[in-house]
Structures are given as C-alpha cells and as structure tokens.
Scaffold this motif. Structure first.
Motif: not given
Length: 525
Positions: A130-140
């Motif tokens: 159910a994870s979304r990419i924006q919730d898993v990793i961040k830029e940088g």
C-alpha cells in the motif's frame, strides 16, 4: 571441429571476451563483453535520490553512471521507511516449496538478475503493497541499490534495493529473510535436504536462494559458500561508510568468471579457452570453487582462431540475417523492431508430398524448434508475435501451440505465451535482460538512419530531375552532376531523362561519377 554434447568456448583478448555455448555442435548462446563498455548488472552502488515521480511511482537515482538510474516503488525494501516484516505473511509464503521468486535460479551469465528478489516478482508485506513512492523515499536521500537491468537505448539502468550476491551454490539475499530453492531441482527429498542445510546454517535476517548446481553438494561445501557470501556482504557494508556518494561498493565478476560461476557444471562436457592468461585465471577460480570440474578445462593451442575452428563465426554471421532457412525448404523471417519482434513462417520451396494441410503442419512444427532456437541465440526479448502459416484444422493449431510450449521449456528466460489464434498467430513475451545479439554486435545504419532501407535509384533519379528543372540559372551554359556509381549507371542507361532537363533548362548536364558517394548523395555544381 564440430562435436556433440555441450561445450563452452571462450575467445579472449585484452579488449574483448566472447563466449559461445555449443549444444550438439551448434551455437546455442553467445555473449560478448568489451573492456571499454563492460556490463554493470549486479554492481552495487551508494547513490542519491534526485527526483521522485509520484505519477509513475518511481524515482531517479544518481549512482555515478552516464544516465540516472530508475527505481520503482516495488523495488524498494521496507527498511527504507521503517516498515517491518509481516511475520504472518512470511510464514504463509515459506510453506510453498515452489516459490515464484526462484524459477530461474541458474540463469545465463548475463541474466543472473532473474535469480534476484526483484520487486515485481516478489510477494511483499501488506504494509508495503500500500506504500506510495513519496512516502517511502525523499529527494536527496542516500540509498544503496543494485543494478538489476542494464541501460538500454535512452533508458537508464533499472536498480533495486533488494540486494543479491550470487555464489557458486547459493544466491545471498542480505535484505530479504527467506530460503527459496530452484524449481529445476525436482527431487522432493533433495529439496528438503538442501532447505534444511541452508535454513539451519544461515544467520537470522538473511535469505538465500538455493541454485540448481547445489544439487548433490555436501553441507560443508554449501556452508563454505554461505560464509564467503556473508563475508563479502560485510566488506561491502564497511566500504559503504567510506565511499563518497555517488560511488560503487561492489563490482560483479567479469564475463569469463561469471560464466564459469553460473553455467559451468557437470552437465558441460568441456570448457575450452584460447588465451593462456584467461585459462590460468579460470583454472585458479575453478580450483578454489569447483575443483571437481578441473579436468574439463582445456587450453586451446590451435593455429586457427578458436571460433573459426568450431565454425562459430559463420553461425554468428547467419544469426544477424533476417531470413532463416528450414531443412524442409521453408523459412522464417525475423523482424526486430523497437516495439516488438515479428516472426513470419513461410513454406518457401517446400511443397510437400501429401495434402496442403499436412505440408503446412509440417512446416509450422519445424519452424517451432527453429524459432525457439533463434530466440535464445539472438536473445530476443519483449513482445514477440509469431505468424505461423494459416491452419484450417483446429487440431493442427493445437499441435503447433503445444509443440511451442514444450520447446520453450529449454529456454531459461521467463516466457509467457497466449493461445494460438484462428489465423495462426501466437503472441508471447520473453524476459528482456540485456541487449539482443544485433544490438550488441551492430549499430544503426549511418546511411538510412536506422530505418533499414534507403531510397531506390529511381526515386533518387526523379529527385535529381526535379531539382535540375527547378534551378533557375540563365547565365549558366552547363552544370556538373556528381553522383554515385549506381546512379551514374541508371542515368547512362536512360539518356532521355537528362535530355529533357537540357531541353527545358537550355544548358548542358555533365555527369561525374564519384565512387565514394552513397547512393542517396548527389551534388549539382
């Protein structure tokens, strides 16, 4: 020097390594690796996320390559965002002896990624699904990733956080707590024995895939391979603390040693190497990891090039042709395009001796084996459409379809095949791991800009005619037309074309042949 059985031939020089796998004396698989553009599949990098794309559920990661690499959310392990393993899900999936994650656990040298626990082919914990990419990793954010797929064309490398390190008998998965086993090990008793050895010896939190070559090996040999892989992982972790971002933490073995590690087994009759240096390097590797096979290694000392002596060069040349002849006189035509590969089956010279239905069935059945052989040899992946000769009888279509399914069993690349249509068309997919034979040995035509065709001589002649007529040069009494040899020959055979130009323009046209000109090139002076 054709022989029977299965052999591996290695032709090596300081700039290139070429490897041919022969089955019953016929080239079945071919691999090449040039020193200047060595493959990166299996390499592990310390990288940085440079862009997150929620719409594609993917991210671009800078790992120090020419292009940024591609990371899909399904290739991101749970520790990236603190998710914990779903123990209930873990227990359920472990109960299945034929887990989908290991169905190609002893792949070809450059297809080793099929052994890897890559995201799309693995069952994930419920939280992560159910994870979304924006919730898993961040830029940088800094990440440790492994190349799962080579860059192809304009696409960057596909990477995954599910690290896997192939050994001789096992594939080590430090980020995935599972024990899986190759489906090619058929004995239930042997499967249980191997699983018990690995499960009892492995450290908690680590996972392993038991490879096909592990069959029959002792617990001591398996555990030694396990210790080696764990030490390798520990050294990678230590290096992670000192390497700058982006940077490489681990480089996969070169083609020679990778081939030996992944495919050299008791099923291979002999391994023949022409380079003395490469032979000695291979022997040292074999003595350390597979001493029982030492007697199957030979150093080729013939005066003739090893690929010439075994007829490989001729077979490679044939493998780049579109048309492939069948023994009956029929043929198949292979068109490799950007979106898909189309294979057309034709009766050609074969007219048969009985009914037309029998002739068509025989040709189609013969084509089945050749098609599968060519898919392996040319390493054709992606969408494949096979257009068999139309069969009126339903039973004949079933025979051809079943024959194709049976023939594909020898192919280690993962395939998916749809039912044959009433028109005799089969749609299938074959896992694309690396460049196909044409991509690795050829380049786009500089004349036709990769189209595979050029303008005909008649078309060029008409272009020249129109341009000469268009030119408004009232003060010129003559013009010089520089053309290729092929165009000069056509103009000479058709004098009326230039005569008409001379009549309309009032000036003399002098044709000058320039041998270095491409057929489409011409100049008017």
């Amino acid at each position: 020097m054709k022989t029977t059985g299965t052999e591996i031939l290695i032709n090596a020089n300081p700039f290139e390594i070429r490897i041919a796998r022969l089955e019953q004396g016929r080239l079945a698989e071919f691999y090449a690796e040039r020193a200047k553009d060595r493959g990166i599949t299996g390499n592990i990098y310390k990288g940085k996320v440079v862009r997150v794309l929620p719409g594609m559920q993917s991210a671009f990661v800078e790992v120090g390559l020419q292009r940024t690499s591609f990371l899909h959310v399904s290739d991101i392990r749970e520790s990236f965002d603190g998710l914990e393993e779903d123990e209930e899900s873990e227990e359920r999936s472990d109960e299945k002896p034929d887990e989908k994650t290991d169905d190609n656990a002893d792949e070809k040298p450059e297809e080793k990624t099929d052994e890897k626990p890559r995201g799309r082919s693995r069952r994930k914990p419920r939280q992560q699904e159910a994870s979304r990419i924006q919730d898993v990793i961040k830029e940088g954010q800094e990440v440790v990733v492994q190349v799962a797929k080579e860059p192809l064309g304009t696409k960057g490398a596909r990477v995954t956080s599910y690290i896997s390190l192939p050994g001789r008998y096992l594939v080590f998965m430090p980020t995935y707590n599972k024990v899986a086993i190759s489906r090619r090990i058929s004995s239930d008793k042997e499967r249980r024995r191997l699983r018990e050895i690995v499960a009892s010896a492995k450290p908690d939190g680590y996972g392993f895939i038991i490879r096909t070559v592990c069959e029959g090996m002792s617990a001591e040999e398996i555990e030694a391979d396990m210790r080696y892989l764990i030490k390798l992982w520990e050294s990678i972790n230590r290096k992670k603390e000192t390497v700058k971002t982006p940077g490489m933490l681990f480089e996969e073995l070169d083609l020679t040693l990778r081939t030996i590690r992944d495919t050299f087994s008791s099923d291979i009759d002999r391994l023949v190497i022409d380079s003395k240096e490469e032979y000695e390097r291979a022997v040292a590797f074999i003595d350390e990891f597979m001493p029982a096979l030492r007697g199957k290694v030979e150093h080729y000392e013939g005066k003739e090039d090893i690929f010439d002596a075994f007829g490989i060069e001729i077979e490679l040349s044939d493998a780049l042709e579109k048309k492939v002849w069948l023994r009956s006189g029929g043929h198949i035509v292979i068109d490799q395009m950007e979106a898909l590969t189309a294979i057309d089956v034709n009766t050609g010279k074969y007219v048969g001796k009985k009914s037309s239905d029998d002739t068509i069935l025989k040709t189609n059945l013969e084509a089945v084996n050749e098609v599968v052989y060519q898919l392996r040899l040319r390493n054709i992946g992606g969408i494949i459409v096979i257009d068999f000769i139309d069969m009126a009888r339903t039973a004949d279509r079933e025979k051809v379809f079943n024959a194709l399914k049976e023939a594909l069993k020898i192919d280690k690349a993962r395939t998916n095949i749809l039912k044959i249509s009433e028109l005799g068309i089969v749609e299938m997919t074959r896992k694309r791991i690396r460049e196909n034979l044409a991509q690795s040995l050829c380049e786009p035509c500089p004349y036709c800009e990769g189209n595979g065709i050029i303008k005909s001589r008649d078309t060029i002649i008409m272009e020249i005619y129109r341009e000469l007529v268009r030119e408004d040069l009232p003060h010129r009494k003559k013009s010089t037309l520089n053309v290729s040899a092929a165009i000069a020959e056509v103009l000479k055979a058709n004098p009326a074309i230039l005569s008409d130009v001379e009549k309309k323009s009032g000036r003399k046209i002098i044709v000058k042949q320039v041998d270095r000109f491409h057929q489409e090139r011409y100049e008017i002076e």
